[in-house]
Design a protein around this motif. Structure first.
Motif, short mmCIF file in Angstrom:
data_model
loop_
_atom_site.label_atom_id
_atom_site.label_comp_id
_atom_site.label_asym_id
_atom_site.label_seq_id
_atom_site.Cartn_x
_atom_site.Cartn_y
_atom_site.Cartn_z
N THR A 45 -30.15 -2.75 9.80
CA THR A 45 -29.59 -1.34 10.43
C THR A 45 -29.21 -0.36 9.09
O THR A 45 -28.82 -0.75 8.09
CB THR A 45 -28.23 -1.67 10.97
N PRO A 46 -30.10 0.70 9.07
CA PRO A 46 -29.74 1.57 8.16
C PRO A 46 -28.41 2.20 8.25
O PRO A 46 -27.74 2.37 9.29
CB PRO A 46 -30.49 2.66 8.31
N VAL A 47 -27.83 2.25 7.03
CA VAL A 47 -26.42 2.60 6.50
C VAL A 47 -26.49 4.31 6.36
O VAL A 47 -25.76 5.18 6.75
CB VAL A 47 -25.68 1.88 5.56
N PHE A 48 -27.36 4.49 5.21
CA PHE A 48 -27.80 5.79 4.92
C PHE A 48 -29.03 5.89 4.11
O PHE A 48 -29.59 5.21 3.36
CB PHE A 48 -26.51 6.60 4.20
N GLY A 49 -30.00 6.81 4.69
CA GLY A 49 -31.25 6.82 4.22
C GLY A 49 -32.02 5.77 4.28
O GLY A 49 -32.23 4.97 5.46
N THR A 50 -32.42 4.98 3.02
CA THR A 50 -33.44 3.74 3.32
C THR A 50 -32.49 2.40 3.05
O THR A 50 -32.97 1.49 2.91
CB THR A 50 -34.47 3.85 2.38
N ASN A 52 -30.16 -0.21 3.58
CA ASN A 52 -29.59 -1.03 5.01
C ASN A 52 -28.43 -1.82 4.66
O ASN A 52 -28.12 -2.08 3.53
CB ASN A 52 -30.71 -1.53 5.68
#
Length: 93
Positions: A45-50, A52
């Motif tokens: 699951t991505p958190v921010f940008g690339t 995860n």
């Protein structure tokens, strides 16, 4: 000297820190591996940008290692080093 009460106390102090900390880190590592194995979609699951969740958990393994090292240094300087010095002075006469 190994049979002396001072050395026994030093060994006991060291073990009272080392064993629980080792178990805690090992459990944290096993949780990381199990989550990565059985919840790979969640870890992706991505958190921010690339970046995860899996990458963050992986980096936290390094952070945990450095934190344990830092905590150990403080513990050793406060609890182990004075006992080691006393034993060394007693051995050297």
């Amino acid at each position: 000297m190994q049979a002396s009460p001072e050395f026994g106390e030093l060994r006991s102090k060291f073990r009272s820190f080392a064993f629980p900390m080792t178990v805690a880190f090992f459990v944290w590592y096993i949780v990381y591996v199990l989550v990565a194995t059985f919840a790979s979609e969640w870890m992706a699951t991505p958190v921010f940008g690339t970046i995860n969740i899996g990458l963050i958990f992986g980096l936290l393994q390094f952070v945990t290692t450095f934190a344990i090292t830092y905590i150990y240094i403080i513990f050793a300087n406060k609890n182990l080093e004075p006992r080691q010095v006393a034993i060394r002075k007693k051995m050297e006469g």
